[in-house]
Design a protein around this motif. Structure first.
Motif, PDB file in Angstrom:
ATOM      1  N   ALA A 270      14.421 -14.827  39.952  1.00  0.00           N
ATOM      2  CA  ALA A 270      15.617 -13.771  40.297  1.00  0.00           C
ATOM      3  C   ALA A 270      15.415 -13.036  38.654  1.00  0.00           C
ATOM      4  N   TYR A 271      15.424 -13.750  37.793  1.00  0.00           N
ATOM      5  CA  TYR A 271      15.596 -12.728  36.666  1.00  0.00           C
ATOM      6  C   TYR A 271      14.985 -11.544  36.803  1.00  0.00           C
ATOM      7  N   LEU A 272      13.539 -11.975  36.693  1.00  0.00           N
ATOM      8  CA  LEU A 272      12.481 -10.695  36.299  1.00  0.00           C
ATOM      9  C   LEU A 272      12.532  -9.220  37.580  1.00  0.00           C
ATOM     10  N   GLN A 273      14.120  -9.781  38.804  1.00  0.00           N
ATOM     11  CA  GLN A 273      13.896  -9.194  39.822  1.00  0.00           C
ATOM     12  C   GLN A 273      14.511  -7.404  39.353  1.00  0.00           C
ATOM     13  N   GLU A 274      15.227  -7.498  37.956  1.00  0.00           N
ATOM     14  CA  GLU A 274      15.203  -5.767  37.692  1.00  0.00           C
ATOM     15  C   GLU A 274      14.098  -5.332  37.227  1.00  0.00           C
ATOM     16  N   THR A 275      13.221  -5.927  36.753  1.00  0.00           N
ATOM     17  CA  THR A 275      11.779  -5.695  35.540  1.00  0.00           C
ATOM     18  C   THR A 275      10.790  -5.122  36.861  1.00  0.00           C
ATOM     19  N   CYS A 276      10.932  -5.995  37.973  1.00  0.00           N
ATOM     20  CA  CYS A 276      10.199  -5.655  38.460  1.00  0.00           C
ATOM     21  C   CYS A 276      10.557  -4.194  39.611  1.00  0.00           C
ATOM     22  N   TYR A 277      11.776  -4.145  39.944  1.00  0.00           N
ATOM     23  CA  TYR A 277      11.511  -2.813  40.207  1.00  0.00           C
ATOM     24  C   TYR A 277      12.064  -1.681  39.386  1.00  0.00           C
ATOM     25  N   TRP A 278      12.530  -0.952  37.935  1.00  0.00           N
ATOM     26  CA  TRP A 278      12.132  -0.593  37.236  1.00  0.00           C
ATOM     27  C   TRP A 278      10.334   0.293  36.796  1.00  0.00           C
ATOM     28  N   VAL A 279       9.988  -1.593  36.590  1.00  0.00           N
ATOM     29  CA  VAL A 279       8.514  -0.934  36.257  1.00  0.00           C
ATOM     30  C   VAL A 279       7.905   0.075  37.404  1.00  0.00           C
ATOM     31  N   ALA A 280       8.063  -0.750  38.726  1.00  0.00           N
ATOM     32  CA  ALA A 280       7.881  -0.296  39.786  1.00  0.00           C
ATOM     33  C   ALA A 280       8.110   1.503  39.885  1.00  0.00           C
ATOM     34  N   SER A 281       9.675   1.484  39.409  1.00  0.00           N
ATOM     35  CA  SER A 281      10.116   2.644  39.696  1.00  0.00           C
ATOM     36  C   SER A 281       9.384   3.724  38.664  1.00  0.00           C
ATOM     37  N   ARG A 282       8.949   3.016  37.368  1.00  0.00           N
ATOM     38  CA  ARG A 282       8.026   4.384  36.402  1.00  0.00           C
ATOM     39  C   ARG A 282       6.577   4.630  36.589  1.00  0.00           C
ATOM     40  N   PHE A 283       6.108   3.648  37.246  1.00  0.00           N
ATOM     41  CA  PHE A 283       4.545   3.618  37.734  1.00  0.00           C
ATOM     42  C   PHE A 283       4.416   4.837  38.736  1.00  0.00           C
ATOM     43  N   ILE A 284       5.921   4.916  40.264  1.00  0.00           N
ATOM     44  CA  ILE A 284       5.912   6.157  40.579  1.00  0.00           C
ATOM     45  C   ILE A 284       5.684   7.019  40.498  1.00  0.00           C
ATOM     46  N   HIS A 285       6.541   7.265  39.500  1.00  0.00           N
ATOM     47  CA  HIS A 285       7.000   8.552  38.785  1.00  0.00           C
ATOM     48  C   HIS A 285       5.588   9.150  37.207  1.00  0.00           C
ATOM     49  N   GLN A 286       5.079   8.192  36.635  1.00  0.00           N
ATOM     50  CA  GLN A 286       4.038   8.393  35.894  1.00  0.00           C
ATOM     51  C   GLN A 286       2.595   8.884  36.444  1.00  0.00           C
ATOM     52  N   TYR A 287       2.672   7.923  37.523  1.00  0.00           N
ATOM     53  CA  TYR A 287       1.074   8.091  38.558  1.00  0.00           C
ATOM     54  C   TYR A 287       0.749   9.140  39.166  1.00  0.00           C
ATOM     55  N   SER A 288       2.365   9.240  39.166  1.00  0.00           N
ATOM     56  CA  SER A 288       2.024  10.956  41.239  1.00  0.00           C
ATOM     57  C   SER A 288       1.627  10.306  41.705  1.00  0.00           C
ATOM     58  N   LEU A 289       1.794   8.804  42.414  1.00  0.00           N
ATOM     59  CA  LEU A 289       1.432   8.403  43.910  1.00  0.00           C
ATOM     60  C   LEU A 289       1.179   9.121  45.237  1.00  0.00           C
ATOM     61  N   PRO A 290       0.397   9.342  45.870  1.00  0.00           N
ATOM     62  CA  PRO A 290       0.249  10.502  47.107  1.00  0.00           C
ATOM     63  C   PRO A 290       1.357   9.225  47.818  1.00  0.00           C
ATOM     64  N   ASN A 291       1.702  10.131  48.603  1.00  0.00           N
ATOM     65  CA  ASN A 291       2.485   9.605  49.329  1.00  0.00           C
ATOM     66  C   ASN A 291       1.677   9.107  50.477  1.00  0.00           C
ATOM     67  N   GLN A 292       1.372   7.495  50.527  1.00  0.00           N
ATOM     68  CA  GLN A 292       1.265   6.626  51.368  1.00  0.00           C
ATOM     69  C   GLN A 292       1.390   6.542  52.639  1.00  0.00           C
ATOM     70  N   PHE A 293       3.022   6.057  52.556  1.00  0.00           N
ATOM     71  CA  PHE A 293       3.520   5.732  53.567  1.00  0.00           C
ATOM     72  C   PHE A 293       4.453   6.988  54.311  1.00  0.00           C
ATOM     73  N   HIS A 294       5.808   7.087  54.430  1.00  0.00           N
ATOM     74  CA  HIS A 294       6.800   7.888  54.554  1.00  0.00           C
ATOM     75  C   HIS A 294       7.168   8.564  53.790  1.00  0.00           C
ATOM     76  N   SER A 295       7.899   7.782  53.041  1.00  0.00           N
ATOM     77  CA  SER A 295       8.042   8.715  51.681  1.00  0.00           C
ATOM     78  C   SER A 295       8.115   8.290  50.375  1.00  0.00           C
ATOM     79  N   SER A 296       8.067   8.851  49.532  1.00  0.00           N
ATOM     80  CA  SER A 296       8.321   8.049  48.360  1.00  0.00           C
ATOM     81  C   SER A 296       9.325   6.876  47.971  1.00  0.00           C
ATOM     82  N   VAL A 297      10.279   7.046  48.640  1.00  0.00           N
ATOM     83  CA  VAL A 297      11.198   5.281  48.823  1.00  0.00           C
ATOM     84  C   VAL A 297      10.668   4.156  49.260  1.00  0.00           C
TER      85      VAL A 297
END
Length: 500
Positions: free
Chosen positions: A75-102
């Motif tokens: 539970a404590y690491l949930q926020e860490t997971c979110y911020w790592v995922a958010s930065r990864f999406i922005h930094q690596y400019s992933l293509p739109n694999q699904f339906h949206s960036s969300v």
């Protein structure tokens, strides 16, 4: 999409982030685990965040089957997971694999979350953690970022060498060469290239469904003024796939064979990632230094060889977290042009950095950015991000000290940095009570402080003659929030004295 920061220790150790899949605009909420809450109130209510973490780590080292302790830590690491995922999406400019960036963010978050649920790996990381060198969240962020990179690379590699993934990711040149090697005539090759381009434009995923095949047939019949059936189209696409397989096998037999063995164990086709957007490579067999201390002076020197335009692109990408499409809009060019420039800069930096190390260690290697070991690639990117954000964060520290009054500083320090001892987070209600303010007055104070800090970033951008970036208010706000939440060292920024 943003998450609400958990304010209390109980919330941090007893709640999990959940996304609402039924909402047209995906929202998040923290759901409390009542069993964890009861356990927390019984054992941990009087302890600080640091003390709780140390206690949980000790319990799990001696009792790895203690479910409650493990769930508290997850539970404590949930926020860490979110911020790592958010930065990864922005930094690596992933293509739109699904339906949206969300959707991309949710999927990457799930990868990080799944990694924290592997008890053996988590305990191994905790045993290696040195609290004297960094905060636990910062330490674990690097591990989770690497885990995300591994997972995405594995998914990308499988998709590229699956039947439809291979077809969708192959260039027109590769297809032409593959068909030519199989003895197809120029007229046949032209026909096949046409149907493959239609397949790429129509199919939303790797494997087209019946409806998409019908659409491709209709479009082909309209454009070619010929009549083909769905069965004939399917046969043509199969011919292209077979030709590409033969071509790939001849071009790179060892990589092809290892990837094919992975496909055979995978039952479903998976969505593909563009190779140019995922320059993440598997572990290399050779021994290459990945120590940041060896790379840092070489990277600093390498940056001196870049032009002002090249440095500005890296500043926009790594310093301000702008995606390639946003940089392209600012500069009035196509996104592909920016993508190409960034890839060229990566290669240029890799050459400038690796060549001295290779010569120094007398290594007979020819390395570039894409063939560097994964740890080295991630380390270089982390360094670039830290390097280009450093002047922004330095500006924020100066604004904090020189332009914010004592009341502003105190409010920010207590809300973001914890109590006067620096280890116990406080809720808005606690801070308001501590300062004899209403919650509304405290929120107004925080808003005023954040606006002053944001203006400090705007001033710096104007001095750099980047006036067009002043309109990127959300990016500036995100940078200020990142600095307040994770980078500001409040003990060094005129810590307030507790009133008696």
């Amino acid at each position: 999409m943003r998450i609400v920061r958990r304010q209390t220790c109980e919330a941090k150790f007893c709640s999990f982030l959940r996304f609402d899949p039924n909402s047209s605009i995906t929202t998040t909420q923290w759901l409390k685990d009542h069993q964890l809450a009861r356990n927390f109130n019984h054992h941990y209510r009087s302890l600080s965040e640091t003390a709780i973490l140390q206690h949980l780590q000790t319990i799990l080292q001696h009792q790895p089957d203690n479910t409650l302790a493990f769930k508290h830590l997850c539970a404590y690491l949930q926020e860490t997971c979110y911020w790592v995922a958010s930065r990864f999406i922005h930094q690596y400019s992933l293509p739109n694999q699904f339906h949206s960036s969300v959707d991309n963010l949710i999927q990457v978050f799930k990868i990080a979350e799944a990694e924290t649920l592997k008890l053996d790996k988590l305990l191994h990381r905790l045993q290696q953690y040195d609290p004297q060198r960094s905060q636990l969240k910062t330490y674990l962020q690097k591990w989770l970022k690497s885990a995300i990179a591994d997972a995405i690379y594995a998914e990308y590699r499988i998709a590229k060498y699956s039947n439809w993934g291979l077809l969708k990711n192959s260039s027109a040149t590769a297809l032409r060469k593959a068909l030519s090697q199989q003895g197809y005539t120029p007229e046949q090759i032209q026909t096949y290239q046409m149907v493959v381009e239609l397949f790429k434009s129509v199919s939303s995923k790797n494997q087209p469904d019946t409806q998409e095949l019908d659409v491709i047939v209709t479009l082909y019949n309209q454009q070619s003024h010929l009549e083909i059936t769905t069965k004939q189209l399917k046969q043509w696409l199969d011919d292209c796939i077979e030709a590409l397989r033969q071509y790939e096998q001849q071009k790179c037999p060892h990589h092809y064979a290892s990837s094919l063995s992975v496909i055979e164990s995978n039952q479903e086709e998976q969505a593909s990632f563009s190779e140019s957007n995922i320059p993440i490579t598997p572990q290399s067999d050779h021994s290459f230094p990945t120590n940041a201390e060896e790379f840092q002076p070489l990277l600093e020197e390498a940056l001196t060889y870049l032009s002002l335009e090249e440095t500005d692109i890296l500043f926009l990408h790594y310093g301000l977290n702008l995606q390639q499409s946003e940089i392209a809009t600012l500069q009035g060019v196509n996104q592909s042009s920016i993508s190409r420039k960034i890839n060229q800069l990566h290669k240029k930096l890799a050459q400038l950095v690796t060549q001295p190390l290779i010569e120094q260690k007398q290594m007979n290697l020819k390395l570039n950015y894409k063939t560097l070991p994964k740890d080295a690639v991630i380390m270089i990117r982390d360094w670039l991000e830290a390097y280009f954000k450093q002047p922004i964060f330095q500006q924020l520290a100066e604004v904090f000290q020189l332009q914010l009054n004592e009341s502003n500083q105190t409010c920010l320090r207590l809300v973001y940095g914890g109590n006067y001892d620096g280890n116990q987070p406080l809720s808005l209600e606690d801070v308001a009570q501590e300062l004899n303010l209403t919650v509304e007055e405290l929120e107004a104070n925080l808003t005023q402080s954040q606006e002053i800090l944001q203006q400090g970033v705007v001033t710096m951008l104007q001095e750099k003659e980047m006036n067009s970036l002043v309109m990127k208010q959300q990016k500036i706000s995100d940078l200020v929030e990142e600095w307040l939440r994770e980078r500001a060292i409040y003990s060094l920024l005129t810590p307030p004295q507790k009133q008696t």
